[in-house]
Design a protein around this motif. Structure first.
Motif, PDB file in Angstrom:
ATOM      1  N   UNK A 112      -4.225 102.236  16.140  1.00 17.90           N
ATOM      2  CA  UNK A 112      -3.066 101.574  14.880  1.00 17.90           C
ATOM      3  C   UNK A 112      -3.562  99.980  14.867  1.00 17.90           C
ATOM      4  N   UNK A 113      -3.577  99.416  16.192  1.00 21.87           N
ATOM      5  CA  UNK A 113      -3.808  98.210  16.132  1.00 21.87           C
ATOM      6  C   UNK A 113      -5.231  97.728  15.635  1.00 21.87           C
ATOM      7  N   UNK A 114      -6.109  98.436  15.901  1.00 22.02           N
ATOM      8  CA  UNK A 114      -7.682  98.354  15.430  1.00 22.02           C
ATOM      9  C   UNK A 114      -7.611  98.681  14.153  1.00 22.02           C
ATOM     10  N   UNK A 115      -7.206  99.665  13.492  1.00 19.87           N
ATOM     11  CA  UNK A 115      -7.011  99.958  12.092  1.00 19.87           C
ATOM     12  C   UNK A 115      -6.290  98.917  11.271  1.00 19.87           C
ATOM     13  N   UNK A 116      -5.093  98.363  11.776  1.00 17.97           N
ATOM     14  CA  UNK A 116      -4.399  97.396  10.972  1.00 17.97           C
ATOM     15  C   UNK A 116      -5.465  95.954  11.027  1.00 17.97           C
ATOM     16  N   UNK A 117      -5.894  95.781  11.809  1.00 15.67           N
ATOM     17  CA  UNK A 117      -6.892  94.616  11.990  1.00 15.67           C
ATOM     18  C   UNK A 117      -8.006  94.836  10.889  1.00 15.67           C
ATOM     19  N   UNK A 118      -8.663  95.840  10.840  1.00 14.48           N
ATOM     20  CA  UNK A 118      -9.603  96.108   9.921  1.00 14.48           C
ATOM     21  C   UNK A 118      -9.115  96.074   8.491  1.00 14.48           C
ATOM     22  N   UNK A 119      -7.882  96.718   8.318  1.00 10.72           N
ATOM     23  CA  UNK A 119      -7.359  96.610   6.875  1.00 10.72           C
ATOM     24  C   UNK A 119      -6.883  95.186   6.443  1.00 10.72           C
ATOM     25  N   UNK A 120      -6.256  94.367   7.630  1.00 15.55           N
ATOM     26  CA  UNK A 120      -5.793  93.162   7.172  1.00 15.55           C
ATOM     27  C   UNK A 120      -6.995  92.277   6.824  1.00 15.55           C
ATOM     28  N   UNK A 121      -8.157  92.577   7.589  1.00 16.87           N
ATOM     29  CA  UNK A 121      -9.356  91.842   7.114  1.00 16.87           C
ATOM     30  C   UNK A 121      -9.871  92.046   5.628  1.00 16.87           C
ATOM     31  N   UNK A 122      -9.731  93.085   5.249  1.00 15.94           N
ATOM     32  CA  UNK A 122     -10.162  93.651   3.894  1.00 15.94           C
ATOM     33  C   UNK A 122      -8.995  92.974   2.900  1.00 15.94           C
ATOM     34  N   UNK A 123      -7.895  93.393   3.360  1.00  9.99           N
ATOM     35  CA  UNK A 123      -6.776  92.641   2.450  1.00  9.99           C
ATOM     36  C   UNK A 123      -6.988  91.158   2.011  1.00  9.99           C
ATOM     37  N   UNK A 124      -7.420  90.545   3.342  1.00 10.19           N
ATOM     38  CA  UNK A 124      -7.547  88.983   3.194  1.00 10.19           C
ATOM     39  C   UNK A 124      -8.639  88.874   2.233  1.00 10.19           C
ATOM     40  N   UNK A 125      -9.894  89.548   2.346  1.00  6.86           N
ATOM     41  CA  UNK A 125     -10.903  89.267   1.268  1.00  6.86           C
ATOM     42  C   UNK A 125     -10.476  89.436  -0.277  1.00  6.86           C
ATOM     43  N   UNK A 126      -9.580  90.535  -0.250  1.00  4.37           N
ATOM     44  CA  UNK A 126      -9.233  90.905  -1.555  1.00  4.37           C
ATOM     45  C   UNK A 126      -8.356  89.709  -2.125  1.00  4.37           C
ATOM     46  N   UNK A 127      -7.487  89.243  -1.082  1.00  2.00           N
ATOM     47  CA  UNK A 127      -6.571  88.011  -1.555  1.00  2.00           C
ATOM     48  C   UNK A 127      -7.344  86.871  -2.403  1.00  2.00           C
ATOM     49  N   UNK A 128      -8.420  86.419  -1.408  1.00  4.86           N
ATOM     50  CA  UNK A 128      -9.397  85.562  -1.964  1.00  4.86           C
ATOM     51  C   UNK A 128      -9.819  85.652  -3.077  1.00  4.86           C
ATOM     52  N   UNK A 129     -10.165  86.701  -3.713  1.00  6.07           N
ATOM     53  CA  UNK A 129     -10.752  87.022  -4.856  1.00  6.07           C
ATOM     54  C   UNK A 129      -9.619  86.867  -6.113  1.00  6.07           C
ATOM     55  N   UNK A 130      -8.390  87.171  -5.915  1.00  6.72           N
ATOM     56  CA  UNK A 130      -7.401  87.544  -6.675  1.00  6.72           C
ATOM     57  C   UNK A 130      -6.382  86.317  -6.817  1.00  6.72           C
ATOM     58  N   UNK A 131      -6.860  85.178  -6.348  1.00  8.58           N
ATOM     59  CA  UNK A 131      -6.117  84.115  -6.338  1.00  8.58           C
ATOM     60  C   UNK A 131      -6.219  83.346  -7.864  1.00  8.58           C
ATOM     61  N   UNK A 132      -7.083  83.620  -8.443  1.00  3.43           N
ATOM     62  CA  UNK A 132      -7.271  83.139  -9.750  1.00  3.43           C
ATOM     63  C   UNK A 132      -6.510  83.983 -10.804  1.00  3.43           C
ATOM     64  N   UNK A 133      -6.091  85.323 -10.475  1.00  5.03           N
ATOM     65  CA  UNK A 133      -5.156  85.954 -11.484  1.00  5.03           C
ATOM     66  C   UNK A 133      -3.783  85.762 -11.190  1.00  5.03           C
ATOM     67  N   UNK A 134      -3.044  84.933 -12.272  1.00  9.31           N
ATOM     68  CA  UNK A 134      -1.826  84.298 -12.098  1.00  9.31           C
ATOM     69  C   UNK A 134      -0.859  85.120 -13.040  1.00  9.31           C
ATOM     70  N   UNK A 135       0.413  85.207 -12.571  1.00 14.20           N
ATOM     71  CA  UNK A 135       1.433  85.993 -13.357  1.00 14.20           C
ATOM     72  C   UNK A 135       1.566  85.077 -14.622  1.00 14.20           C
ATOM     73  N   UNK A 136       2.073  85.714 -15.824  1.00 13.47           N
ATOM     74  CA  UNK A 136       1.935  84.956 -17.232  1.00 13.47           C
ATOM     75  C   UNK A 136       3.032  83.958 -17.199  1.00 13.47           C
TER      76      UNK A 136
END
Length: 185
Positions: A112-136
């Protein structure tokens, strides 16, 4: 079954885990109550505003719940993990005996810990890409929800590590047991 009482450094490790869990639990409970109350009040106010305002309600009333809901859910997930409120099949644990159950639980916690570390890493990478997409209406970045999930997963990692420490020191009896009304047979 009553939990064994560790001594020495083990007792200190358990006390530290208990303190960390208490801070995490209190923080998550405040978030669940606060955000849940805010969501309820805001949605109720918007329903009332639909009848009073010519605009048909508050413009932000669609966006804000979308941004707050991940906070509400992740705080609840952390509390669920802490209290043993997740789905579990314990038939195999019973068949393994105490030491086998301890080993299996520790391996499960490590996965669980290892999986969530990997998942968190990928979520943070995705978040970096989506900072420009803003709610209207409010202009809140879409990355906000992803950061919320990453923080929630980090707290789940902490809670899971605390559970693993307790199991390693005290045995499988240290696993949290949900309240009877929360159990499904």
């Amino acid at each position: 079954m009553e939990r064994p009482h560790p001594s020495g450094w083990r007792a200190g490790a358990i006390r530290l885990a208990d303190r960390v869990d208490l801070v995490v639990a209190q923080s998550c409970e405040i978030v669940v109550i606060g955000v849940g109350s805010l969501l309820l009040a805001m949605l109720a106010a918007n329903v009332g505003a639909r009848y009073v305002l010519d605009s048909g309600g508050f413009r932000f009333a669609q966006e804000l719940p979308e941004r707050l809901f991940p906070v509400f859910i992740m705080a609840g997930v952390v509390l669920g993990v802490q209290k043993g409120g997740h789905m579990a099949v314990e038939t195999v644990l019973v068949m393994l005996g105490r030491q086998g159950a301890r080993a299996m639980l520790l391996v499960g916690h490590a996965i669980v810990i290892g999986s969530y570390i990997l998942l968190s890493r990928d979520i943070l990478l995705l978040a970096e890409m989506l900072w420009i997409d803003r709610s209207p209406v409010m202009g809140i970045p879409a990355s906000y929800g992803y950061y919320t999930i990453a923080i929630g997963l980090a707290l789940v990692i902490v809670v899971t590590a605390n559970q693993a420490a307790r199991v390693a020191i005290m045995g499988p009896e240290a696993m949290p047991v949900p309240a009877p009304e929360e159990q499904v047979a």
